[in-house]
Design a protein around this motif. Structure first.
Motif, PDB file in Angstrom:
ATOM      1  N   ASN A 281       0.849  -1.181   0.000  1.00 45.22           N
ATOM      2  CA  ASN A 281       0.000   0.000   0.000  1.00 45.22           C
ATOM      3  C   ASN A 281       0.887   1.233   0.000  1.00 45.22           C
ATOM      4  OD1 ASN A 281       0.771   0.418   2.734  1.00 45.22           O
ATOM      5  ND2 ASN A 281      -0.957  -0.814   3.454  1.00 45.22           N
ATOM      6  N   GLU A 282       0.291   2.388   0.170  1.00 38.67           N
ATOM      7  CA  GLU A 282       1.072   3.625   0.085  1.00 38.67           C
ATOM      8  C   GLU A 282       2.041   3.805   1.245  1.00 38.67           C
ATOM      9  OE1 GLU A 282      -1.503   7.240   1.215  1.00 38.67           O
ATOM     10  OE2 GLU A 282      -2.940   5.664   0.678  1.00 38.67           O
ATOM     11  N   TYR A 283       1.914   2.952   2.285  1.00 35.06           N
ATOM     12  CA  TYR A 283       2.761   3.089   3.467  1.00 35.06           C
ATOM     13  C   TYR A 283       3.957   2.144   3.458  1.00 35.06           C
ATOM     14  CZ  TYR A 283      -1.432   5.515   4.907  1.00 35.06           C
ATOM     15  OH  TYR A 283      -2.505   6.379   4.958  1.00 35.06           O
ATOM     16  N   GLY A 284       3.979   1.188   2.528  1.00 31.10           N
ATOM     17  CA  GLY A 284       5.113   0.287   2.469  1.00 31.10           C
ATOM     18  C   GLY A 284       4.741  -1.074   1.936  1.00 31.10           C
ATOM     19  N   ALA A 285       5.723  -1.973   1.973  1.00 27.60           N
ATOM     20  CA  ALA A 285       5.509  -3.389   1.672  1.00 27.60           C
ATOM     21  C   ALA A 285       5.654  -4.143   2.980  1.00 27.60           C
ATOM     22  CB  ALA A 285       6.537  -3.878   0.651  1.00 27.60           C
ATOM     23  N   PHE A 286       4.686  -5.015   3.267  1.00 31.28           N
ATOM     24  CA  PHE A 286       4.634  -5.683   4.553  1.00 31.28           C
ATOM     25  C   PHE A 286       4.553  -7.197   4.369  1.00 31.28           C
ATOM     26  CE2 PHE A 286       2.853  -1.484   4.971  1.00 31.28           C
ATOM     27  CZ  PHE A 286       3.458  -0.993   6.126  1.00 31.28           C
ATOM     28  N   GLY A 307       1.718  -6.270   9.750  1.00 36.12           N
ATOM     29  CA  GLY A 307       2.795  -7.179   9.401  1.00 36.12           C
ATOM     30  C   GLY A 307       4.158  -6.526   9.564  1.00 36.12           C
ATOM     31  N   GLU A 308       5.179  -7.232   9.112  1.00 38.97           N
ATOM     32  CA  GLU A 308       6.551  -6.728   9.213  1.00 38.97           C
ATOM     33  C   GLU A 308       6.871  -5.889   7.979  1.00 38.97           C
ATOM     34  OE1 GLU A 308      11.195  -8.264   9.252  1.00 38.97           O
ATOM     35  OE2 GLU A 308       9.544  -9.727   9.218  1.00 38.97           O
ATOM     36  N   ARG A 309       7.192  -4.649   8.214  1.00 32.93           N
ATOM     37  CA  ARG A 309       7.506  -3.752   7.104  1.00 32.93           C
ATOM     38  C   ARG A 309       8.880  -4.100   6.534  1.00 32.93           C
ATOM     39  NH1 ARG A 309       6.812   2.671   6.826  1.00 32.93           N
ATOM     40  NH2 ARG A 309       8.354   3.103   5.216  1.00 32.93           N
ATOM     41  N   VAL A 310       8.928  -4.343   5.212  1.00 36.60           N
ATOM     42  CA  VAL A 310      10.184  -4.742   4.582  1.00 36.60           C
ATOM     43  C   VAL A 310      10.627  -3.764   3.500  1.00 36.60           C
ATOM     44  CG1 VAL A 310       9.849  -7.183   5.091  1.00 36.60           C
ATOM     45  CG2 VAL A 310       8.950  -6.241   2.954  1.00 36.60           C
ATOM     46  N   ALA A 311       9.800  -2.776   3.150  1.00 34.43           N
ATOM     47  CA  ALA A 311      10.177  -1.784   2.133  1.00 34.43           C
ATOM     48  C   ALA A 311       9.303  -0.560   2.291  1.00 34.43           C
ATOM     49  CB  ALA A 311      10.051  -2.366   0.725  1.00 34.43           C
ATOM     50  N   GLY A 312       9.765   0.560   1.751  1.00 33.75           N
ATOM     51  CA  GLY A 312       9.013   1.810   1.826  1.00 33.75           C
ATOM     52  C   GLY A 312       9.809   3.047   1.494  1.00 33.75           C
ATOM     53  N   PRO A 313      11.079   3.162   1.943  1.00 36.50           N
ATOM     54  CA  PRO A 313      11.832   4.396   1.674  1.00 36.50           C
ATOM     55  C   PRO A 313      12.076   4.653   0.189  1.00 36.50           C
ATOM     56  CG  PRO A 313      12.829   3.175   3.487  1.00 36.50           C
ATOM     57  CD  PRO A 313      11.790   2.282   2.882  1.00 36.50           C
TER      58      PRO A 313
END
Length: 589
Positions: A281-286, A307-313
């Motif tokens: 989603n717009e907040y990251g990959a979880f 869930g565990e956030r694994v991407a986003g920056p």
């Protein structure tokens, strides 16, 4: 016969009216069908004429029910169910929903409560203070509607990429000058380089959202503020709306991926993620592999970071989290790019630096604004290896009758040879011939023999039906004198739709006869367009990316053509004016 754009427009109206009538789910289905019909490389009406229902239903979003409506519209010029909706809701839905804050549901409510059918009705109701009395509205809403009415009247069409992107570049330069801005980038259709845009979407990563919003709204170029808040704002610059959204730096990449779209690309990517126990989603990959199905699917504001956030920056990280390479924005239209990424088969897309020359330009000999020498000097300044002058030959559709006769063409060839001898780059003698209604180009053998390159373009009879149009264009590409088929549809964006034709059939003929299909980079044309370029490349047809420049400054149009080529998955080897001069000459001969 009905055009793709016309059919798409009916389905867009269908969606709006259904939404105005509070119907759930169906509007999205009609909008998806509309988008895919509009972008389809071949005229869908041909499938109806040929009784090819199977191919019609292969278009993404076109199932049995929508296919039946396409058949009904092509055969009768109307859709009974749409006519019934119009009778039930006689709203000028396209005009009214251009008003900021008035969507289809609002339009439906204002019709039921106040009888509002047109912009004039809406203005009358607002001036009389009637809107604020409707439940769910109020004085502020009424004031916003009144303030935005005139703007809505001005924006009755989408804007050209060539109008919107330069503004976007200015917005980015302004935002980048703000000290607390960590990153900024455009999003939406303008980042995907679609030929027309509705507005300019800009995304900023910052820890000081309100400060950035204030600086954005106070920008000297802003002509009016539409709305603003702690994390987003909308303003008018000229007639174009610019929307800003600010996010935390650690969520910039995920927000950029999400807001770039397209919607269809994002839906396909999210489903790809779900199959791998991931959530995007717009907040990251979880990573939601350890989260229950019900919780993982929750979409309320407070539960989107499940869930565990694994991407986003970074945006690349969003794709890497799924084991995919970064997909260029131009490809994100759900035309096979995710499968290609998974297979490691994404194209190595064309860049401006790959282009070695321009093969379709004009001078004062016909309808250009300056001399051969001045145009060649600008080409030299841009570092080109070669350059072709291709002024208009006389024929139907040439503006102001400014085409050259055979005698004048031969005189110009001599002048071009003199400039070539004095130049550091190869200057080719060309012509833009006219593809008449029957596909003939009207050049004598003496002229053809004297020229290096013949661009043949349709300028008249642009209202032909699709069957006649494809016969005409195929006739032109089969002519051994023709090197490049220029702006094949003859369209002018927001002005005329031009010829509709089967892009695959045209590409197949071009490939068989070694005739290049032009991407005309003029932002009013961008003809061929992305899906048609992709069809051409799949058939092995060569492409030429030309500017159709009429003065030195418009050689800069190359920017729009290159990105259009990228939207069609074009690699450098697909484009003849990326080739070495010797290889190009061999092709032209």
């Amino acid at each position: 016969m009905a055009t793709n754009a016309e059919i798409a427009g009916r389905f867009e109206e269908f969606a709006d009216l259904l939404e105005a009538d509070d119907v759930e789910y169906k509007p999205r289905a009609y909008r998806r069908a509309a988008e895919n019909v509009r972008a389809h490389p071949s005229p869908v009406a041909d499938y109806v004429a040929n009784g090819d229902r199977e191919t019609l239903e292969e278009i993404d979003g076109v199932g049995d029910a929508i296919a039946s409506k396409i058949v009904e519209y092509v055969e009768t010029g109307t859709i009974e169910e749409l006519e019934e909706l119009r009778a039930d809701l006689p709203i000028d839905i396209a005009d009214i929903t251009r008003v900021e804050g008035v969507g289809p549901k609002t339009a439906g409510k204002l019709y039921r409560e106040l009888g509002v059918e047109t912009l004039d009705d809406l203005e009358t109701a607002a001036d009389a203070g009637e809107i604020q009395a409707v439940k769910g509205f109020g004085p502020k809403t009424e004031e916003n509607i009144r303030d935005n009415l005139e703007f809505a009247r001005q924006i009755g069409q989408r804007y050209l990429l060539g109008e919107g992107r330069p503004l976007a570049d200015d917005v980015l330069a302004h935002l980048d000058s703000i000290e607390t801005v960590d990153r900024c980038e455009v999003a939406g259709s303008i980042r995907r380089w679609r030929e027309t845009i509705g507005d300019v979407d800009v995304l900023v990563g910052t820890e000081t959202g309100e400060e950035v919003v204030d600086a954005f709204v106070d920008w000297d170029s802003v002509d009016g503020e539409i709305e603003s808040g702690p994390t987003k704002a909308s303003v008018r610059v000229g007639e174009i709306r610019v929307d800003l959204r600010v996010v935390a730096p650690e969520e910039f990449g995920s927000a950029l991926q999400y807001f770039t779209g397209s919607k269809d690309h994002n839906v396909r990517l999210r489903n790809y993620a779900i199959d791998r126990e991931m959530k995007l989603n717009e907040y990251g990959a979880f990573d939601v592999s350890a989260v229950g199905d019900e919780e993982a699917g929750e979409e309320t504001d407070g539960r989107q970071r499940v869930g565990e956030r694994v991407a986003g920056p970074t945006e690349a990280g969003m794709y890497e989290a799924l084991g995919l390479p970064w997909i260029p924005p131009e490809l994100r239209e759900d035309r096979g790019e995710i499968d290609a990424a998974e297979a490691g088969e994404l194209p190595d897309l064309l860049t401006r630096e790959d282009v070695r020359g321009d093969l379709h330009t004009h001078t004062e000999w016909s309808d250009g604004n300056t001399t051969i020498e001045a145009m060649v000097a600008e080409a030299e300044r841009r570092g080109y290896d070669y350059y072709a002058v291709a002024d208009h030959a006389e024929g139907p559709g040439v503006v102001g009758g400014m085409g050259l006769s055979d005698t004048e063409i031969l005189e110009q060839v001599e002048a071009i040879r003199e400039v070539d001898a004095a130049s550091d780059i190869a200057v080719l003698a060309g012509i833009e011939a006219n593809v008449d209604a029957d596909g003939d180009i009207g050049l004598s053998s003496a002229v053809i023999d004297a020229l290096d390159v013949v661009v043949a373009s349709p300028h008249s009879a642009l209202d032909q039906d699709a069957e006649t149009a494809i016969e005409r264009l195929v006739c032109a590409v089969e002519n051994p004198a023709v090197d490049i088929l220029g702006h094949p549809s003859g369209r002018l964006l927001n002005e005329r739709s031009g010829l509709e034709f089967d892009a695959t059939a045209l590409a197949r003929a071009a490939a068989d006869h070694d005739t290049a299909l032009e991407i005309n980079s003029n932002p009013r044309r961008l003809d061929l367009w992305g899906s048609a370029v992709q069809a051409a490349i799949e058939e092995g047809a060569p492409i030429a990316v030309n500017t159709d420049a009429h003065q030195p400054s418009t050689l800069e149009y190359l920017r729009w053509g290159v990105h259009t080529a990228r939207r069609g998955w074009a690699e450098p080897a697909d484009v003849i004016n990326t080739w070495e001069l010797e290889e190009l000459r061999a092709f032209l001969e």
